[in-house]
Design a protein around this motif. Structure first.
Motif, PDB file in Angstrom:
ATOM      1  N   GLN A  48     -22.075  90.756 -45.117  1.00  0.00           N
ATOM      2  CA  GLN A  48     -23.091  89.693 -45.159  1.00  0.00           C
ATOM      3  C   GLN A  48     -23.661  89.469 -43.754  1.00  0.00           C
ATOM      4  O   GLN A  48     -24.870  89.330 -43.579  1.00  0.00           O
ATOM      5  N   LEU A  74     -21.067  87.038 -56.330  1.00  0.00           N
ATOM      6  CA  LEU A  74     -22.521  87.019 -56.428  1.00  0.00           C
ATOM      7  C   LEU A  74     -22.948  86.544 -57.808  1.00  0.00           C
ATOM      8  O   LEU A  74     -22.321  86.894 -58.813  1.00  0.00           O
ATOM      9  N   THR A  75     -24.025  85.764 -57.843  1.00  0.00           N
ATOM     10  CA  THR A  75     -24.606  85.437 -59.141  1.00  0.00           C
ATOM     11  C   THR A  75     -25.308  86.696 -59.647  1.00  0.00           C
ATOM     12  O   THR A  75     -25.548  87.643 -58.885  1.00  0.00           O
ATOM     13  N   GLU A  77     -28.384  87.009 -60.400  1.00  0.00           N
ATOM     14  CA  GLU A  77     -29.653  87.120 -59.674  1.00  0.00           C
ATOM     15  C   GLU A  77     -29.434  87.703 -58.279  1.00  0.00           C
ATOM     16  O   GLU A  77     -30.178  88.585 -57.845  1.00  0.00           O
ATOM     17  N   GLN A  78     -28.432  87.221 -57.568  1.00  0.00           N
ATOM     18  CA  GLN A  78     -28.152  87.737 -56.229  1.00  0.00           C
ATOM     19  C   GLN A  78     -27.795  89.214 -56.276  1.00  0.00           C
ATOM     20  O   GLN A  78     -28.271  90.005 -55.459  1.00  0.00           O
ATOM     21  N   ARG A  79     -26.969  89.572 -57.228  1.00  0.00           N
ATOM     22  CA  ARG A  79     -26.560  90.977 -57.360  1.00  0.00           C
ATOM     23  C   ARG A  79     -27.767  91.853 -57.682  1.00  0.00           C
ATOM     24  O   ARG A  79     -27.938  92.922 -57.092  1.00  0.00           O
ATOM     25  N   GLU A  81     -30.980  91.281 -57.047  1.00  0.00           N
ATOM     26  CA  GLU A  81     -31.874  91.369 -55.893  1.00  0.00           C
ATOM     27  C   GLU A  81     -31.299  92.262 -54.800  1.00  0.00           C
ATOM     28  O   GLU A  81     -32.028  93.019 -54.161  1.00  0.00           O
ATOM     29  N   THR A 114     -19.746  82.162 -54.535  1.00  0.00           N
ATOM     30  CA  THR A 114     -20.645  82.437 -53.412  1.00  0.00           C
ATOM     31  C   THR A 114     -20.552  81.382 -52.321  1.00  0.00           C
ATOM     32  O   THR A 114     -20.390  81.704 -51.159  1.00  0.00           O
ATOM     33  N   GLU A 121     -26.566  79.899 -48.666  1.00  0.00           N
ATOM     34  CA  GLU A 121     -27.298  80.898 -49.450  1.00  0.00           C
ATOM     35  C   GLU A 121     -27.264  82.233 -48.703  1.00  0.00           C
ATOM     36  O   GLU A 121     -27.489  82.286 -47.509  1.00  0.00           O
ATOM     37  N   PRO A 122     -26.945  83.326 -49.394  1.00  0.00           N
ATOM     38  CA  PRO A 122     -26.921  84.622 -48.721  1.00  0.00           C
ATOM     39  C   PRO A 122     -28.269  84.962 -48.070  1.00  0.00           C
ATOM     40  O   PRO A 122     -29.316  84.594 -48.575  1.00  0.00           O
ATOM     41  N   TRP A 124     -30.067  87.625 -47.864  1.00  0.00           N
ATOM     42  CA  TRP A 124     -31.076  88.403 -48.571  1.00  0.00           C
ATOM     43  C   TRP A 124     -31.853  87.590 -49.586  1.00  0.00           C
ATOM     44  O   TRP A 124     -32.861  88.033 -50.092  1.00  0.00           O
ATOM     45  N   LEU A 125     -31.396  86.355 -49.889  1.00  0.00           N
ATOM     46  CA  LEU A 125     -32.138  85.481 -50.793  1.00  0.00           C
ATOM     47  C   LEU A 125     -32.926  84.405 -50.059  1.00  0.00           C
ATOM     48  O   LEU A 125     -33.659  83.662 -50.655  1.00  0.00           O
TER      49      LEU A 125
END
Length: 128
Positions: A48, A74-75, A77-79, A81, A114, A121-122, A124-125
């Motif tokens: 990360q 990861l959710t 959606e996160q995965r 994306e 997460t 928030e990660p 990449w999002l």
């Protein structure tokens, strides 16, 4: 013993200057070493961190996905994306094939942790 030396050296370089020009590489390599030692959460943290320096770091992205296979943080959606980004920046056909295999698999099941893993928030999002 060699791995421990490498891990200690990477940690020391990050302690001295967490934003030096090789920090992304240090985080990515620490992640790989910790992954090999089955320290999934620590490995995920360093992948990360590598992505904070460069969202297009393919190795950090795909390895973060592999950590998610173990930890389920990861959710969906996160995965999705993260896999889409990894596919866009894959360095060759073999790398793209690995990403496509991950995209075809159902996401891991289990509690998404997460926010306890990364505390925010990660990267990449995050909005551009």
């Amino acid at each position: 013993a060699e791995q421990r030396g490498a891990i200690a050296e990477f940690f020391e370089s990050l302690r001295i200057d967490p934003n030096h020009r090789y920090a992304q590489e240090a985080h990515r390599e620490l992640g790989k070493l910790l992954y090999q030692k089955q320290q999934w959460q620590n490995a995920a943290y360093h992948f990360q961190e590598a992505l904070r320096f460069d969202l297009d770091d393919f190795a950090a992205a795909i390895n973060l996905i592999y950590c998610d296979d173990r930890l389920h943080f990861l959710t969906e959606e996160q995965r999705r994306e993260l896999l889409e980004r990894a596919h866009r920046v894959a360095p060759d056909d073999e790398a793209r094939r690995r990403v496509e295999e991950e995209q075809a698999r159902p996401p891991p099941t289990g509690k998404c942790v997460t926010h306890t893993l990364f505390g925010e928030e990660p990267a990449w999002l995050a909005p551009p």
